[in-house]
Write an enzyme that holds these catalytic residues in place. Sequence first.
Site, PDB file in Angstrom:
ATOM      1  N   PHE A 219       0.797  -1.268   0.033  1.00 19.15           N
ATOM      2  CA  PHE A 219      -0.038  -0.017   0.087  1.00 19.15           C
ATOM      3  C   PHE A 219       0.940   1.335  -0.161  1.00 19.15           C
ATOM      4  O   PHE A 219       1.788   1.364   0.618  1.00 19.15           O
ATOM      5  CB  PHE A 219      -0.870   0.124   1.188  1.00 19.15           C
ATOM      6  CG  PHE A 219      -2.055  -0.945   1.305  1.00 19.15           C
ATOM      7  CD1 PHE A 219      -3.072  -1.024   0.674  1.00 19.15           C
ATOM      8  CD2 PHE A 219      -1.675  -2.190   2.188  1.00 19.15           C
ATOM      9  CE1 PHE A 219      -4.147  -1.839   0.702  1.00 19.15           C
ATOM     10  CE2 PHE A 219      -2.522  -3.278   2.533  1.00 19.15           C
ATOM     11  CZ  PHE A 219      -3.849  -3.035   1.670  1.00 19.15           C
ATOM     12  N   ASP A 220       0.719   2.191  -0.877  1.00 25.07           N
ATOM     13  CA  ASP A 220       1.178   3.588  -0.690  1.00 25.07           C
ATOM     14  C   ASP A 220       0.269   4.044   0.555  1.00 25.07           C
ATOM     15  O   ASP A 220      -0.544   3.582   1.081  1.00 25.07           O
ATOM     16  CB  ASP A 220       0.835   4.234  -1.880  1.00 25.07           C
ATOM     17  CG  ASP A 220       0.974   5.964  -1.647  1.00 25.07           C
ATOM     18  OD1 ASP A 220       2.121   6.097  -1.148  1.00 25.07           O
ATOM     19  OD2 ASP A 220       0.540   6.586  -2.130  1.00 25.07           O
TER      20      ASP A 220
END
Length: 312
Positions: free
Chosen positions: A178-179
Amino acid sequence: PSLLSPNPSFLTVLQKDPSEALVIAVTTRAIFNLEEEHKLYLEKGKEEYARHQQANQDKPLPPGTAFAFIQAAQYVNEKILESNLAEKDLFDILVLSNNSPESGVRIINSAKHYGLEISKFCFVSNKDSTQYLKSHGVKLFLSADRIDVCNALQRGVSAALVFQQEVQAPSTPLRVVFDGDAVLFSDETDQVFQEQGLEGAVRYERAMEAVPMGEGPLKAFAMHLGKIRKKFSQEKSPIRTYLVTARSGRDMGVRAIKTLQEWGLAIDEAFFMDGAPKGPILAQIQPHIFFDDGLHNIQGAQDVGVPSAWVP
């Protein structure tokens, strides 16, 4: 008859309880490579496309960008059920398609061919298929159509746009990257950065360090994924999660870590890149899917063969 061809692994797919399962909806162009067929649809129209699909209904479609991710989710289910056959907190995969039911036979046969653990197929011709996401309890929607993704996000469903690409199928366990901002977290700091620049964003983060960030569009999915991950020890978990963010660890990392702690969301590894390209670290992680809101980061992931999904 082609729908009933003997394939025990397909016919004995475990029925899931959508109220407890982590329901993931994927479109046909996300899970299979349908680029040639989609081009035919755009150039020759729906009827020619339908004829082509029916004529090739027994020819399996090649895997698409989200294929390895779905396979790895199936692997997690197997590991969960090894420990507890009564467990209901499982991945439940739903194929949501704008194909007609007649064109959908090839989709079903392709899933059977690869032994995918999918029992729910929804063929919704000429309609906004995302209207059915909430009724199925969908926690994540993956599509190759930007309008569908935006509609899903507006309906409050975690969603991302996958780009068709050639990817190497990574090995297990399931690895999800995930960013941070505008993906796991809200875009509040991004907005400050746009208005006040980097120095303003750093000042804002320092002032807000003790205040958890708002939730981003993929938080709900990440939380349910974390819930499943907690069923295993870290050493034996069939799931590994990562945070790979452009944030500086020195100036903006503490608030991100404290926010995750406040949410009770454990992340296996976190990388604060301070604006450096993400491609090299993604190449090392080899995730089954990478979520980011920056198209330049998506391109960097594609350049190293990492399956990626854009959160607009």
